[in-house]
Design a protein around this motif. Sequence first.
Motif, PDB file in Angstrom:
ATOM      1  N   GLN A  40     -32.013  -3.591   3.490  1.00 56.75           N
ATOM      2  CA  GLN A  40     -31.692  -4.901   2.801  1.00 56.75           C
ATOM      3  C   GLN A  40     -30.404  -4.238   1.951  1.00 56.75           C
ATOM      4  N   PRO A  41     -29.393  -4.967   2.804  1.00 58.79           N
ATOM      5  CA  PRO A  41     -27.773  -4.648   1.978  1.00 58.79           C
ATOM      6  C   PRO A  41     -27.535  -5.058   0.684  1.00 58.79           C
ATOM      7  N   ASP A  42     -27.040  -4.340  -0.118  1.00 55.17           N
ATOM      8  CA  ASP A  42     -26.682  -4.383  -1.392  1.00 55.17           C
ATOM      9  C   ASP A  42     -25.502  -5.366  -1.864  1.00 55.17           C
ATOM     10  N   LEU A  43     -24.810  -5.521  -0.650  1.00 53.68           N
ATOM     11  CA  LEU A  43     -23.237  -5.965  -0.668  1.00 53.68           C
ATOM     12  C   LEU A  43     -23.390  -7.564  -0.728  1.00 53.68           C
ATOM     13  N   PRO A  44     -22.431  -8.052  -1.157  1.00 51.78           N
ATOM     14  CA  PRO A  44     -22.781  -9.631  -1.549  1.00 51.78           C
ATOM     15  C   PRO A  44     -22.915 -10.437  -0.373  1.00 51.78           C
ATOM     16  N   THR A  45     -23.442 -11.716  -0.433  1.00 44.41           N
ATOM     17  CA  THR A  45     -23.279 -12.625   0.569  1.00 44.41           C
ATOM     18  C   THR A  45     -22.000 -13.306   0.432  1.00 44.41           C
ATOM     19  N   PRO A  46     -21.330 -13.424   1.488  1.00 41.57           N
ATOM     20  CA  PRO A  46     -20.215 -14.424   1.530  1.00 41.57           C
ATOM     21  C   PRO A  46     -19.895 -15.497   0.566  1.00 41.57           C
ATOM     22  N   GLN A  47     -18.939 -15.606  -0.276  1.00 38.56           N
ATOM     23  CA  GLN A  47     -18.701 -16.653  -1.337  1.00 38.56           C
ATOM     24  C   GLN A  47     -18.957 -18.143  -0.666  1.00 38.56           C
ATOM     25  N   VAL A  48     -18.354 -18.434   0.694  1.00 39.82           N
ATOM     26  CA  VAL A  48     -18.417 -19.624   1.042  1.00 39.82           C
ATOM     27  C   VAL A  48     -19.878 -19.987   1.305  1.00 39.82           C
ATOM     28  N   GLY A  49     -20.929 -19.100   1.542  1.00 40.18           N
ATOM     29  CA  GLY A  49     -22.251 -19.250   1.945  1.00 40.18           C
ATOM     30  C   GLY A  49     -22.888 -19.693   0.735  1.00 40.18           C
TER      31      GLY A  49
END
Length: 398
Positions: A40-49
Motif C-alpha cells: 500500500q503506497p504512502d505516496l499521494p494519489t495524483p491531484q487530478v484524480g
Amino acid sequence: MPEISLRAEQMPASPIRKLVPLADAARARGTKIYHLNIGQPDLPTPQVGLDALKHIDRKVLEYSPSDGYRSLREKLVSYYAQYQIKLTPEEIIVTTGGSEAVLFAFMSCLNPGDEIIVPEPAYANYMAFAISAGAVIRPVVSSIENGFALPPIEEFEKLINERTRGILICNPNNPTGYLYTRREMDRIRDMVQKYDLFLFSDEVYREFIYTGSPYISACHLEGIEQNVVLIDSVSKRYSECGIRIGALITKNKKLRNAVMKFCQARLSPPLLGQIVAEASIDAPRSYSTEVYEEYIERRKCLIDGLNRIPGVYSPIPMGAFYTVARLPVDDSDKFCAWCLSEFEYEGETVMLAPASGFYSDPECGRNEVRIAYVLKKEDLERALVILGKALEAYNSRK
C-alpha cells in the motif's frame, strides 16, 4: 449444521493479512507498527484524480458499461502506446481491480482440473483465484541464491501434460522484484507457441523498473498475440489501491467475448473508480518522475540496510517495490507473529509478510519474508533498526 464447500476449505488465508489480528492487539497495547507487509503506497494519489472525485456533478451514480467506459478505454490506449503496446479500446476490458482480471481470465480459460504453471515465489492470491476456478497451480520454484531468476525452461516442460493450459508470470515480479530479461521472455514465448498455451502476464508494476533494462511486455512477443492475456491495474502506479480499477487485455476476440459474460454477470466495474482513473492518466509527467525517484531512494535504503543486519540477505530487486529477504530464523511465520505478539523496541515493532505464503509448498521460504518498501525513508531506517533488534532478541531466547 450444513458443511461449507470444499473450495472454501481449500482457499488459503492471505499471508499478507493473516497477521492482522496480532497487529490489532499490538496497536491496542500502544505499540507503534511499521507496516512492511503490504504493498500500500504512502505516496499521494495524483491531484487530478482527487479533483475529479471531488467535483463529480452527476445527479445519478449509474451503472457503467460492463467493459467499462469507452472514454477510459480510449485513454488507456494512449497510455499503453507509450510502452509500444498497440491496442484498440475493444481489446481492453475494465475490471474491478487487477484481481478480478486474473479471476475472470482463469474462469474464461480454464476448466476444473486444468493446470497452470507459475514461477514461485508468486503473488499469494493467484492460488486463491485458481481454486475459485477449480484449476491447479503447478509451481516452478526460483531461488534467492540467483536473485529469483526464471528457472530453466526444461523445468517448465517437465510439468507440461494434457491438463496444462497456461503459464502465469508477474513482470516485474511481486514478491521478489525480479525483472524478466528479453532472453527469458523469448523462451517463454517459444514454449507458449510450442504447446499452444495461454500466457497470463501480470504487469502492474511496469512503471517501477530500476536497472535501465528494457521492459518486455508479453504484448511485445511476436507470434503469440492470440495467446496473451495481459493483467493490469492503476492501484500501484497512481497510489489508487482503493478505487479498484484494473484491466484485462487480449487480442483474442473469442476470449474477450467469454470474459464479457462474467463482466455482465457482475454488471459493471466501479463508477467512481473509473472517473478517478481516467483523470489520473492526465497526471503530469512530473508526478511519475517524483514517484519513481522516491522508490529508487527507498530501495537503496532498504536493501543496503537489510544486508548490513547480521545473517540477513536480500538480492537487489530490479522492479516493483518489494524484496524477498532471507532471515537468520528457522520459521519466519513464527518470527513474524512473535514480532507482533511478544516483541517491541522502545514501544515499536515491525510487521512483515512470511514468504511461505508465496509458495504452493508451505515448506518453501520458511526463513524468508517479503518486505514492501512503501514507507518514507525515515520510517524504513527506523524499521530496519527495529528488525535488527528483533532478530537479536529472537535468536537469544532460551
